[in-house]
Design a protein around this motif. Sequence first.
Motif, PDB file in Angstrom:
ATOM      1  N   ALA A  35       1.037  -0.757  -0.200  1.00  0.00           N
ATOM      2  CA  ALA A  35      -0.302   0.212  -0.198  1.00  0.00           C
ATOM      3  C   ALA A  35       0.807   1.248   0.052  1.00  0.00           C
ATOM      4  O   ALA A  35       0.017   1.985  -1.032  1.00  0.00           O
ATOM      5  N   LYS A  36       1.809   1.185   0.584  1.00  0.00           N
ATOM      6  CA  LYS A  36       2.781   2.702   0.765  1.00  0.00           C
ATOM      7  C   LYS A  36       3.263   2.092  -0.590  1.00  0.00           C
ATOM      8  O   LYS A  36       3.804   3.615  -0.889  1.00  0.00           O
ATOM      9  N   SER A  37       4.188   1.467  -1.228  1.00  0.00           N
ATOM     10  CA  SER A  37       4.665   1.206  -2.514  1.00  0.00           C
ATOM     11  C   SER A  37       3.509   2.481  -3.866  1.00  0.00           C
ATOM     12  O   SER A  37       4.508   3.077  -4.160  1.00  0.00           O
ATOM     13  N   ALA A  38       2.464   1.416  -3.509  1.00  0.00           N
ATOM     14  CA  ALA A  38       1.122   1.950  -4.320  1.00  0.00           C
ATOM     15  C   ALA A  38       1.034   3.639  -4.433  1.00  0.00           C
ATOM     16  O   ALA A  38      -0.284   4.023  -4.849  1.00  0.00           O
ATOM     17  N   GLN A  39       1.399   4.053  -3.103  1.00  0.00           N
ATOM     18  CA  GLN A  39       0.940   5.414  -2.499  1.00  0.00           C
ATOM     19  C   GLN A  39      -0.784   5.114  -2.348  1.00  0.00           C
ATOM     20  O   GLN A  39      -1.254   5.949  -2.611  1.00  0.00           O
ATOM     21  N   VAL A  40      -1.749   4.138  -1.385  1.00  0.00           N
ATOM     22  CA  VAL A  40      -2.337   4.531  -0.967  1.00  0.00           C
ATOM     23  C   VAL A  40      -2.541   3.953   1.055  1.00  0.00           C
ATOM     24  O   VAL A  40      -1.638   3.313   0.866  1.00  0.00           O
ATOM     25  N   ASN A  41      -3.214   3.436   1.052  1.00  0.00           N
ATOM     26  CA  ASN A  41      -3.705   3.009   2.145  1.00  0.00           C
ATOM     27  C   ASN A  41      -4.800   2.208   2.805  1.00  0.00           C
ATOM     28  O   ASN A  41      -5.259   0.996   1.035  1.00  0.00           O
ATOM     29  N   GLU A  42      -3.819   1.171   3.509  1.00  0.00           N
ATOM     30  CA  GLU A  42      -4.365  -0.636   3.114  1.00  0.00           C
ATOM     31  C   GLU A  42      -5.428  -1.328   3.066  1.00  0.00           C
ATOM     32  O   GLU A  42      -5.604  -1.630   2.672  1.00  0.00           O
ATOM     33  N   VAL A  43      -6.513   0.047   3.605  1.00  0.00           N
ATOM     34  CA  VAL A  43      -7.562  -0.070   3.378  1.00  0.00           C
ATOM     35  C   VAL A  43      -7.811   0.152   2.033  1.00  0.00           C
ATOM     36  O   VAL A  43      -9.067  -1.338   1.900  1.00  0.00           O
ATOM     37  N   THR A  44      -7.720   0.654   1.802  1.00  0.00           N
ATOM     38  CA  THR A  44      -8.280   0.586  -0.470  1.00  0.00           C
ATOM     39  C   THR A  44      -7.781  -0.425  -0.408  1.00  0.00           C
ATOM     40  O   THR A  44      -8.524  -1.667  -1.440  1.00  0.00           O
ATOM     41  N   LEU A  45      -6.353  -1.142  -0.879  1.00  0.00           N
ATOM     42  CA  LEU A  45      -6.163  -2.232  -0.946  1.00  0.00           C
ATOM     43  C   LEU A  45      -6.779  -3.579  -0.839  1.00  0.00           C
ATOM     44  O   LEU A  45      -7.149  -3.915  -1.786  1.00  0.00           O
ATOM     45  N   PHE A  46      -6.848  -4.050   0.983  1.00  0.00           N
ATOM     46  CA  PHE A  46      -8.061  -4.536   0.917  1.00  0.00           C
ATOM     47  C   PHE A  46      -9.822  -4.476   0.558  1.00  0.00           C
ATOM     48  O   PHE A  46     -10.177  -5.077  -0.158  1.00  0.00           O
ATOM     49  N   ARG A  47      -9.892  -2.818   0.206  1.00  0.00           N
ATOM     50  CA  ARG A  47     -10.955  -3.204  -0.502  1.00  0.00           C
ATOM     51  C   ARG A  47     -11.228  -3.807  -1.815  1.00  0.00           C
ATOM     52  O   ARG A  47     -12.194  -4.490  -2.301  1.00  0.00           O
ATOM     53  N   HIS A  48     -10.041  -3.226  -2.420  1.00  0.00           N
ATOM     54  CA  HIS A  48      -9.903  -4.031  -4.173  1.00  0.00           C
ATOM     55  C   HIS A  48      -9.949  -5.201  -3.856  1.00  0.00           C
ATOM     56  O   HIS A  48     -10.044  -6.504  -4.609  1.00  0.00           O
ATOM     57  N   PHE A  49      -8.821  -6.316  -2.599  1.00  0.00           N
ATOM     58  CA  PHE A  49      -7.971  -7.515  -3.159  1.00  0.00           C
ATOM     59  C   PHE A  49      -8.255  -8.237  -1.949  1.00  0.00           C
ATOM     60  O   PHE A  49      -7.994  -9.321  -2.015  1.00  0.00           O
ATOM     61  N   GLY A  50      -9.093  -7.944  -0.761  1.00  0.00           N
ATOM     62  CA  GLY A  50      -9.553  -8.737   0.663  1.00  0.00           C
ATOM     63  C   GLY A  50      -8.833  -8.962   1.285  1.00  0.00           C
ATOM     64  O   GLY A  50      -8.612  -8.258   2.009  1.00  0.00           O
ATOM     65  N   ASN A  51      -6.977  -9.482   0.442  1.00  0.00           N
ATOM     66  CA  ASN A  51      -6.223  -9.885   1.599  1.00  0.00           C
ATOM     67  C   ASN A  51      -4.769 -10.145   0.640  1.00  0.00           C
ATOM     68  O   ASN A  51      -5.086  -9.721  -0.768  1.00  0.00           O
ATOM     69  N   LYS A  52      -4.042 -10.131   1.041  1.00  0.00           N
ATOM     70  CA  LYS A  52      -2.836 -10.573   0.245  1.00  0.00           C
ATOM     71  C   LYS A  52      -2.920 -12.131  -0.538  1.00  0.00           C
ATOM     72  O   LYS A  52      -2.359 -11.854  -1.959  1.00  0.00           O
ATOM     73  N   HIS A  53      -3.924 -12.649  -0.128  1.00  0.00           N
ATOM     74  CA  HIS A  53      -4.231 -13.966  -0.726  1.00  0.00           C
ATOM     75  C   HIS A  53      -5.109 -13.589  -2.087  1.00  0.00           C
ATOM     76  O   HIS A  53      -4.726 -13.580  -3.370  1.00  0.00           O
TER      77      HIS A  53
END
Length: 405
Positions: A35-53
């Motif tokens: 999330a940091k590398s993509a310049q987004v917050n972690e919540v945004t990552l979870f919203r798009h993909f659910g989790n690391k899997h």
Amino acid sequence: MSNSEIIPTRQRIINAAVELFAAQGVTETTTKAVAKSAQVNEVTLFRHFGNKHGLLLAVISESPVFQDLSEYLKNQATQTTSVYQALKNYCEDRLQALERSPDLVRSVVGEAGSYPLENRQALGRSLKEANHYVAEFLATVMEREQLHAHLPPQKLASLLNIMLLGYAVIEFTSEFHEFWHGKDEFLEDLVTLFLMGATNSTSLVTSSELVAVEKVIDLPFVTVQLILQRAKKSGLRDYALIYILFGAGLSTAEITNLKRNHQICDSNLHLLQIVKGNTRQVPVNQWIMGKRYGSYTNNPLTKYLKSRKDEHSALILNNDGVPVSEVDIQEYWQKLTEELSTPEGEQPAIEQAQHTWCVEMLMKGMNLEDMSLITGWDLSKLQPYSRRAKEKSALEQAIKLDNKS
């Protein structure tokens, strides 16, 4: 405008994950770091993909290896003219896709054993989907070519993809394995093996051809030079005939069908047009086993033709002034090779001239696909010639190394 404003958020996250997975491995990469590398917050990552899997699944399924695979294979199945070419194009394209992300391949495959079940399932689903598309592709091209497979398309697809992935893993994780001289050699061997082992090989090459090419016996340099020297002393016609045998690799039947107007030559090339059987153009080489025989416009064949006073259309005439026959050519060869002996202790056979030419062309760097076009032979028929060329190249390399020590 910054890159983060141009690239959609979802794609930025995937791009960041690819870089981090490749650099430090999937296991060690956290969603927070992505999330940091993509310049987004972690919540945004979870919203798009659910989790690391889910993120790993997106990275795999949207990688160049799998992306647009279905459409690509449909185009390959309809646009290529042979099952060999269709298979080779697919294999080459997939390897190129894997080569774009070698670090990611090492990470995903190398760490797969330590992934949780959900991660391994993500990888398995992508491979299964790819196999499905490839199975449809194989079924289409094999039906078109009327090939009968020993295994169903689903299993053939799985075997093919596993071999491609295995090759990529070996290439990306080891050095100096020396299984193949390069990717082109691997692809040619893979596709040929796949076609001959997985399908009814009689559709690709006849049993008589298979028997004939088991004995590839090319002639050594000294023997070739002696035959050419004898031919030169015998006369312009014999010299031209032997020059065609060693310089163009034609069979006796092909030579008997040649006409004067089947010759194309200028300062840049010398070609013979084969119009019966496997129609094609064949180059007449200036160089035979390291020795030059004139130029494209001034060589044993052109000199013979210039010397003729007749108006006959045949390229080569016999002693009676009529088109040369296969029996004539055999008789001339027998006289020119009398008392000569091959390393096997036998008088050189005329077929060995063609063997010698073919092996020499492969040693000079001609690939099997191009050789197939020039000779009109099936790729499976060329395999023994390829092996013989590799044997001779290996011997030459060993001698060079010994001379350096």
